[in-house]
Design a protein around this motif. Structure first.
Motif, PDB file in Angstrom:
ATOM      1  N   GLY A 233     -32.819   0.506  -1.477  1.00 53.03           N
ATOM      2  CA  GLY A 233     -32.426   1.430  -2.531  1.00 53.03           C
ATOM      3  C   GLY A 233     -32.710   2.876  -2.178  1.00 53.03           C
ATOM      4  N   ALA A 234     -33.839   3.106  -1.516  1.00 58.08           N
ATOM      5  CA  ALA A 234     -34.205   4.475  -1.140  1.00 58.08           C
ATOM      6  C   ALA A 234     -33.230   5.049  -0.119  1.00 58.08           C
ATOM      7  CB  ALA A 234     -35.623   4.499  -0.593  1.00 58.08           C
ATOM      8  N   ILE A 235     -32.778   4.225   0.825  1.00 55.06           N
ATOM      9  CA  ILE A 235     -31.829   4.704   1.827  1.00 55.06           C
ATOM     10  C   ILE A 235     -30.555   5.185   1.154  1.00 55.06           C
ATOM     11  CG2 ILE A 235     -30.345   4.049   3.762  1.00 55.06           C
ATOM     12  CD1 ILE A 235     -32.499   2.056   4.608  1.00 55.06           C
ATOM     13  N   GLU A 236     -30.043   4.398   0.236  1.00 58.18           N
ATOM     14  CA  GLU A 236     -28.796   4.759  -0.444  1.00 58.18           C
ATOM     15  C   GLU A 236     -28.945   6.079  -1.178  1.00 58.18           C
ATOM     16  OE1 GLU A 236     -26.067   5.515  -3.456  1.00 58.18           O
ATOM     17  OE2 GLU A 236     -28.064   4.753  -4.013  1.00 58.18           O
ATOM     18  N   ILE A 237     -30.041   6.242  -1.898  1.00 55.62           N
ATOM     19  CA  ILE A 237     -30.247   7.469  -2.670  1.00 55.62           C
ATOM     20  C   ILE A 237     -30.421   8.666  -1.747  1.00 55.62           C
ATOM     21  CG2 ILE A 237     -31.760   8.643  -4.313  1.00 55.62           C
ATOM     22  CD1 ILE A 237     -32.481   5.841  -5.420  1.00 55.62           C
ATOM     23  N   ALA A 238     -31.252   8.521  -0.714  1.00 56.72           N
ATOM     24  CA  ALA A 238     -31.518   9.640   0.199  1.00 56.72           C
ATOM     25  C   ALA A 238     -30.244  10.107   0.887  1.00 56.72           C
ATOM     26  CB  ALA A 238     -32.563   9.235   1.233  1.00 56.72           C
TER      27      ALA A 238
END
Length: 306
Positions: A233-238
């Motif tokens: 999830g963090a990769i997508e947001i970043a």
């Protein structure tokens, strides 16, 4: 600079493998890290051990050594009676030891580009009470900048390839760190410690990552020292918020008990997950606490084969 290919260019053309946890590698070699300075204590007492730890990761397939300066601060050293002049020397030494490891790796046949990233840990690391997993120290952005700036300047002057602004639990602290690196001429990545889709202090990651979107010095944004389950999830947001390459290096999945100063739980780190992380936009990939050379070797091999 330890490589002729700047890190930003390497990220633009492929995937770069980070190392794993410094503390677990030192502990596996028999070193006691129960001190509040953690691995930073060995900068003065056993510097060769730090070089050996970096070398182990290079030989395992890591392209980047993150220095042992995470918990090295002027204030933390002062608690141990180490004055400012000696502390400055020790901070610079953390970069020099990693650079020594790159030279030793060359003598052992490693020919790929190698990099040194100077670790800049959060204010909470200096407190040595687990605050880096909470944030919200009661300090203003200006006060946090005043804490970080002298150390950041010393580390930058030592000539690393990048600054690793890592395990940041709070967007306020990220803002302070981003102010501190502006104009230094050294690339940096910003990496939060997170819980789900929020920083450890509770801010939405969209807002936290957005702070770095327009900072030219920042070549990657992402997360570290989180559980592996929070990475996707963090990769997508970043990637969506910043448009920059993403950095991810989770811990093993175990949980740090600050009171007992020990890890608890079971590992959930699966090196084969890195294929999906890269497909989603991660370009700097490695491991943090409790992730050793064996796992880094598996990550490097998986990425090379994919």
């Amino acid at each position: 600079m330890t490589s002729t290919l700047p890190l930003a260019e390497a990220l633009a053309t492929g995937t770069v493998v980070l190392d794993g946890g410094m503390s677990n590698q030192l502990e596996s070699a028999g070193h006691d890290l129960s001190d509040e300075l953690w691995s930073a204590r060995l900068l003065a007492e056993r510097p060769e051990a730090i070089t050996e730890a970096h070398l182990a990761y290079f030989l395992a397939g890591a392209d980047v050594a993150i220095t042992s300066s995470y918990q090295a601060t002027f204030e933390g050293f002062a608690k141990r009676g180490i004055g400012r002049e000696e502390a400055t020397e020790l901070l610079g030494r953390s970069v020099g030891l990693a650079q020594d490891a790159t030279r030793l790796a060359r003598t052992k046949g490693v020919t790929r580009p190698l990099y040194v990233a100077a670790s800049v840990g959060p204010y909470g690391a200096m407190l040595a009470d687990g605050s880096e997993y909470r944030g919200r120290y009661g300090l203003s952005v200006a006060e946090l900048e005043a804490f970080h700036r002298p150390r950041v300047e010393v580390l930058a002057a030592a000539g690393p390839d990048a600054l690793a602004l890592e395990t940041v639990p709070d967007a306020d602290e990220a803002e302070a760190l981003l102010r501190a690196v502006r104009g230094l001429g050294v690339p940096a990545w910003l990496s939060y410690s997170v819980a789900g889709d929020r920083t450890r202090a509770g801010q939405p990651l969209e807002e936290a990552f957005a702070l770095a979107a327009d900072v030219d010095e920042v070549v990657a944004v992402g997360v570290n020292c989180c559980v592996p389950e929070d990475v996707d999830g963090a990769i997508e947001i970043a990637a969506r918020v910043t448009g920059k390459p993403v950095v991810v290096y989770p811990n093993s999945g175990e949980t740090w008990d600050a009171e007992a100063r020990a890890w608890a739980g079971r590992s959930s780190f699966a090196p084969e997950e890195v294929r999906g992380w890269r497909a989603s936009g991660a370009r700097l990939i490695g491991g943090c606490c409790r992730v050793g050379p064996g796992a880094i070797s598996s990550i490097a091999g998986t990425l090379a084969a994919a």
